[in-house]
Design an enzyme around this catalytic site. Structure first.
Site, mmCIF file in Angstrom:
data_model
loop_
_atom_site.group_PDB
_atom_site.id
_atom_site.type_symbol
_atom_site.label_atom_id
_atom_site.label_comp_id
_atom_site.label_asym_id
_atom_site.label_seq_id
_atom_site.Cartn_x
_atom_site.Cartn_y
_atom_site.Cartn_z
ATOM 1 N N GLU A 1 -3.022 3.036 3.283
ATOM 2 C CA GLU A 1 -2.311 1.618 3.467
ATOM 3 C C GLU A 1 -1.067 1.337 2.785
ATOM 4 O O GLU A 1 -0.189 1.867 3.239
ATOM 5 C CB GLU A 1 -3.507 0.541 3.495
ATOM 6 C CG GLU A 1 -2.787 -0.871 4.095
ATOM 7 C CD GLU A 1 -4.083 -1.585 4.603
ATOM 8 O OE1 GLU A 1 -5.295 -1.525 4.589
ATOM 9 O OE2 GLU A 1 -3.670 -2.783 5.327
ATOM 10 N N GLU B 1 -10.446 -6.408 -3.803
ATOM 11 C CA GLU B 1 -9.941 -6.942 -2.477
ATOM 12 C C GLU B 1 -11.182 -7.918 -2.084
ATOM 13 O O GLU B 1 -10.597 -8.943 -1.565
ATOM 14 C CB GLU B 1 -9.885 -5.903 -1.628
ATOM 15 C CG GLU B 1 -9.567 -6.362 -0.251
ATOM 16 C CD GLU B 1 -9.417 -5.248 0.677
ATOM 17 O OE1 GLU B 1 -9.829 -4.160 0.613
ATOM 18 O OE2 GLU B 1 -8.500 -5.372 1.963
HETATM 19 C C1 RAM Z 1 -5.791 -5.940 5.007
HETATM 20 C C2 RAM Z 1 -4.776 -5.767 3.928
HETATM 21 C C3 RAM Z 1 -4.350 -7.084 3.302
HETATM 22 C C4 RAM Z 1 -4.515 -8.075 3.960
HETATM 23 C C5 RAM Z 1 -4.502 -7.821 5.862
HETATM 24 C C6 RAM Z 1 -4.794 -9.073 6.543
HETATM 25 O O1 RAM Z 1 -5.639 -4.689 5.742
HETATM 26 O O2 RAM Z 1 -5.192 -4.878 2.803
HETATM 27 O O3 RAM Z 1 -4.671 -7.352 1.961
HETATM 28 O O4 RAM Z 1 -3.285 -8.951 4.026
HETATM 29 O O5 RAM Z 1 -5.395 -6.839 5.751
#
Ligand code: RAM
Length: 904
Positions: free
Chosen positions: A470, A756
């Site tokens: 990502e 996260e």
């Molecule tokens: C995930 C990303 C990010 C977020 C989006 C909506 O894939 O890691 O942190 O902003 O989603």
């Protein structure tokens, strides 16, 4: 001693290659005495150092200007030319009539202004390759002679892909991942290097290695590759100026040669494979036998997209040593770096010719203690090295990076000691500007984790995460984290560069992509239909320039981004229609908030709880209101009178619409969640008469759960909303909470970065969903802003940006014992410290020269305040300028101040 120090041009010391502009000059002033303000300045500019010294042939003499401006002074001398270097110095006078000496001289150098300044041709390596997968990195070279004395040599260079420039056997610069990542279809940065010392008399060689990088490497996910193109290319011109006034140009053209070398493949997500047996010794030196090398092809790619680099170069900023090595239950050898870091491993090892070593990079170990790689999804993050067998071989990759704490070593049969291994920490090399420390070691670790999260994710573009497939410029994450980032690091130039990519990547209707640079344009095949216009994400387009303006006093970023900001504002206006409820399009909402299924398993007090879901229309309309307020202020600052009027008229209407739709007469929001209240309170949406009720409901909710329930959008505002509503104790309760979900829970689990998910590793040791479980995601680190600006109390006046007028308003609490924060602002160090000593509260505050401060001492009776042993009212140094609730307000100028509060 009145001294002028820290001279900067466009945030940088001696920058080379500035974009066409009138550069802004800034300096700091230091002095031993207190209350110093700059009364006047004088700037001198010349084309050479001797001219500046002798004040001869000046291209600008500002004259003595009576002004207290010492930050972002616009160059106003003779018109600047492409490639021109300007030396400058400054002296100042203070309000006591003292005159400083001239500062040390510094310089800035302009980049290329016109596409006609480019003489070089684009070249593409003449190597057959199948671009559907990673292929060997191309090497390019050329030799040239110089026969006269060189006065200056400058290289202008860029590439499709990544490049590394060598001259005469050495790398020209420490910069990595050049030319950086931009919206390549519209903007491609070039770099400028002073190579005077790299060139030698006689025969010279210039060499370049190219890598796939963001340009044609794997990017996004689902195996996407070649997002911007499938051919790597190089553009380079070196201008050599001789002492006799003549010039020579060494340019990329058909005389260059190309070959592949030891880098068999190189990819940001997947890692690098290097076969040392294929090394071409001295390939970047003159006299190398390049007879086996192929030709290059000339391409007519043009120069229209070329732009000067405004950002901060990516570099190796620190080298870590592994703390331990061990063998996992699976029998794998693992090195522990002791820190979840971003970069790579450098090693010094011996191996027989043809034997290899494979390194895999992981953030965490699983419950059994084995390396856990599932959460990095399809990113291989694998570096392979094949030995040439010549003794100790030292190696590190160059066009890849990994997010890792653990390194799994395989395929290697030799001995490895910790000494053989270095962890190379890589990120945009922004100076650390802030520190925060307090009496709780877990919170101190949290603060470090926030900074490590920043370092790991500010790699030319602010990314969501640095390890899985990502690593994109997610706008929402960046938006919520920007105020915190601006405390910890000198981010101004970094954001200035990134914001420029919003402009081309924005839709014609003003909508803003989820990620910038946008990688989901039509046809990218990513599976995303329309990655635009999400509330709180798209708002980055306004919030970040505004934050940079506030923190660094930078008005130019507002000017340069204005049309783009306005585009988003107008998009919201047109999409929300007559009722002014912004409910169009897709929104992530309060991403990753406390959800129902967690509550079933953990400590939710009410079984059957529906999850802390906040109505997305409510969130989007709240953000619409917030952003409109910012737009009103920005339009006012830039004297866009009509716009200012338009947004000023609109704003109260959105507030009414919001309250009609989402607020009951008893101060309840239709989404009775922490995020709803935090947003509505922090953005000023709740009418005065209901504020107390709404705040009480927020507090009740926190008490009911005993923890936060917020996601990406609510979390950054939660403690702020509580504190501003008179509940700092509740905010502290959230900060101190060690149980999931909380900021400290990951710390108790050994986290060395921000996760996260609140429960990336669950209390039972199992992992969150493998599809989205990064252990280095800075968004929740947005609480850092509250640590600096509330706990330690470093904030500033609403009207005066860049900390010209500082407000120190700390929230001391005995539970913490002490707190100290320091911020290197554009004016110098701002410091706020407090500590409890028996029944006394001691405060020490430092205010830089050329600023003033209002100190909001946390006591209502000024008789309880002492300084230097004397009650405040007997101290002529201080003037009490008023009282605000339970605070006494004191006005000071620059200097260091100590207070003692003795409770009666
Ligand atoms: C995930 C990303 C990010 C977020 C989006 C909506 O894939 O890691 O942190 O902003 O989603």
């Amino acid at each position: 001693m009145l001294l002028v120090t820290n001279l900067k041009t466009e945030y940088k010391t001696n920058p080379v290659g500035l974009k066409p502009c009138q550069p802004r000059l800034s300096w700091m002033i230091s002095d031993d005495q207190a209350n110093v303000v700059q009364a006047a300045y004088r700037i001198l500019c010349a084309s050479s150092k001797p001219d500046l010294r002798n004040e001869h042939d000046l291209i600008w003499d500002s004259g003595k200007i009576e002004s207290d401006q010492s930050v972002h002074l616009t160059y106003n001398g003779a018109e600047l030319r492409s490639g021109q270097r300007v030396y400058w110095k400054v002296k100042v006078w203070d309000d006591y009539g003292n005159e400083s000496d001239w500062s040390e001289p510094v310089f800035f150098e302009m980049g290329l202004f016109d596409s006609t300044d480019w003489i070089a041709q684009w070249i593409v390596p003449g190597i057959p390759e199948d671009s559907s997968d990673s292929t060997p990195c191309p090497f390019l070279r050329k030799e040239f002679d110089t026969d006269k004395k060189i006065s200056k040599a400058t290289a202008y260079i860029t590439a499709y892909g990544l490049y590394e420039l060598h001259m005469n056997g050495r790398k020209v610069s420490e910069d990595l991942f050049t030319p950086g990542w931009t919206s390549y279809n519209h903007r491609l940065q070039y770099q400028v290097y002073d190579v005077t010392r790299d060139i030698q008399a006689g025969a010279n060689a210039v060499g370049v290695v190219l890598g796939d990088g963001w340009y044609r490497g794997y990017l996004v996910w689902q195996g996407n590759k070649n997002l911007y193109g499938d051919k790597l290319a190089l553009l380079c011109q070196i201008i050599v100026q001789y002492d006799d006034g003549s010039e020579e140009w060494i340019i990329t053209d058909e005389s260059w040669q190309s070959s592949t070398g030891p880098i068999l493949k190189s990819d940001i997500y997947n890692g690098e494979t290097y076969d040392a047996r294929l090394e071409m010794e001295n390939w970047d030196k003159a006299g190398f036998d390049a007879s086996g090398w192929g030709s290059v092809l000339i391409k007519n790619y043009g120069f229209d997209k070329l732009v000067a680099s405004e950002g901060v170069p990516v570099r190796i900023t620190e080298t870590l040593k592994p703390v331990t090595r061990f063998v996992t239950p699976k029998g794998e050898l693992v090195l522990d770096m002791g820190q979840n870091m971003v970069g790579w491993v450098r090693f010094r090892l011996k191996g027989e010719k043809g034997r290899k070593i494979t390194l895999n990079h992981a953030e965490v170990l699983d419950q059994e203690g084995n390396v856990y790689l599932d959460n990095i999804r399809d990113a291989k993050a694998e570096d392979v090295y094949i030995f040439k067998g010549t003794g100790i071989e030292e190696h590190e990759p160059r066009f890849t990076f990994h997010g890792f704490r653990y390194v799994r070593v395989s395929d290697y049969d030799g001995e490895i000691s910790l000494d053989d291994i270095d962890g190379r920490v890589v990120h945009s090399d922004m100076a650390q500007t802030g520190t925060f420390e307090c009496g709780d070691s877990l919170i101190n670790r949290l603060q470090q984790n926030i900074d490590w999260g920043l370092r790991g994710n500010f790699l030319d573009v602010p990314t969501d995460c640095p390890q899985r497939d990502e690593r994109l410029g997610w706008t929402g994450d960046a938006q919520v984290f920007a105020p915190t980032a601006c405390f910890n690091r000198d981010t101004a130039a970094f954001y200035t560069k990134w914001m420029k990519d919003f402009i081309p990547d924005q839709k014609a209707n003003g909508s803003v992509p989820w990620v910038v640079p946008n990688v989901i344009e039509d046809g990218a095949g990513t599976g995303w239909s329309d990655g635009f216009g999400a509330t709180g994400w798209a708002d980055a387009v306004v919030v970040i320039p505004w934050t940079v303006y506030r923190k660094f006093g930078d008005k130019r970023i507002l000017e340069e981004q204005y049309a783009s900001m306005k585009g988003w504002e107008e998009y919201m206006i047109s999409e929300s229609g007559e009722d002014l409820i912004f409910n169009a399009g897709f929104h992530f909402g309060d991403w990753l908030s406390f959800a129902e299924y967690y509550s079933l398993f953990y400590n939710a007090p009410d079984y059957g709880y529906a999850g802390a879901h906040t109505d997305k229309d409510l969130i989007a309309t709240a953000y619409f209101y917030y952003t409109t307020g910012l737009m009103q202020k920005i339009a006012g600052l830039l004297r866009k009178v009509d716009d200012e009027q338009r947004y000023a008229t609109l704003r109260p209407k959105i507030k009414t619409a919001f309250n009609t739709e989402f607020l009951t007469q008893t101060g309840r929001l239709t989404s009775n969640t922490q995020t709803a209240y935090a947003l509505a309170l922090a953005f000023g949406l709740i009418p005065d008469e209901l504020k107390e009720h709404a705040a009480k409901r927020l507090v009740d909710d926190v008490n009911h759960f005993g923890h936060l329930t917020t996601g990406f959008l609510g979390t950054p505002l939660l403690c702020q909303a509580l504190t501003d509503s008179g509940y700092p104790d509740i905010a502290y309760k959230l900060l101190f909470n060690k149980k999931y979900p909380s900021w400290l829970y990951p710390v108790t689990q050994g986290a060395t970065t921000i996760w996260e998910r609140w429960d990336g590793i669950k209390p039972d040791g199992s992992f969150q969903n493998v599809g989205m479980n990064s252990f280095n995601h800075y968004a929740y680190g947005a609480v850092g802003d509250w640590l600096y600006s509330y706990v330690a109390g470093i904030t500033q006046d609403e009207e005066t940006p860049g900390y010209k007028k500082i407000i120190i308003k700390p929230y001391p609490t005995k539970e913490l014992g002490f707190a100290k924060a320091k911020l290197q602002s554009m004016y110098g160090v701002i410091r706020s410290e407090w500590k409890y000593e028996s029944e006394k509260l001691l405060l020490e505050i430092e205010i830089p020269v050329n600023t003033t401060a209002e100190i909001h001492l946390p006591v209502s009776e000024s008789e309880e305040i002492y300084s230097a042993g004397k009650p405040l009212n007997q101290n002529r140094e201080f003037s009490v300028i008023g009282y605000d609730g339970n605070r006494t307000l004191v006005q000071v100028g620059s200097g260091v101040y100590k207070f003692e509060i003795r409770r009666k």
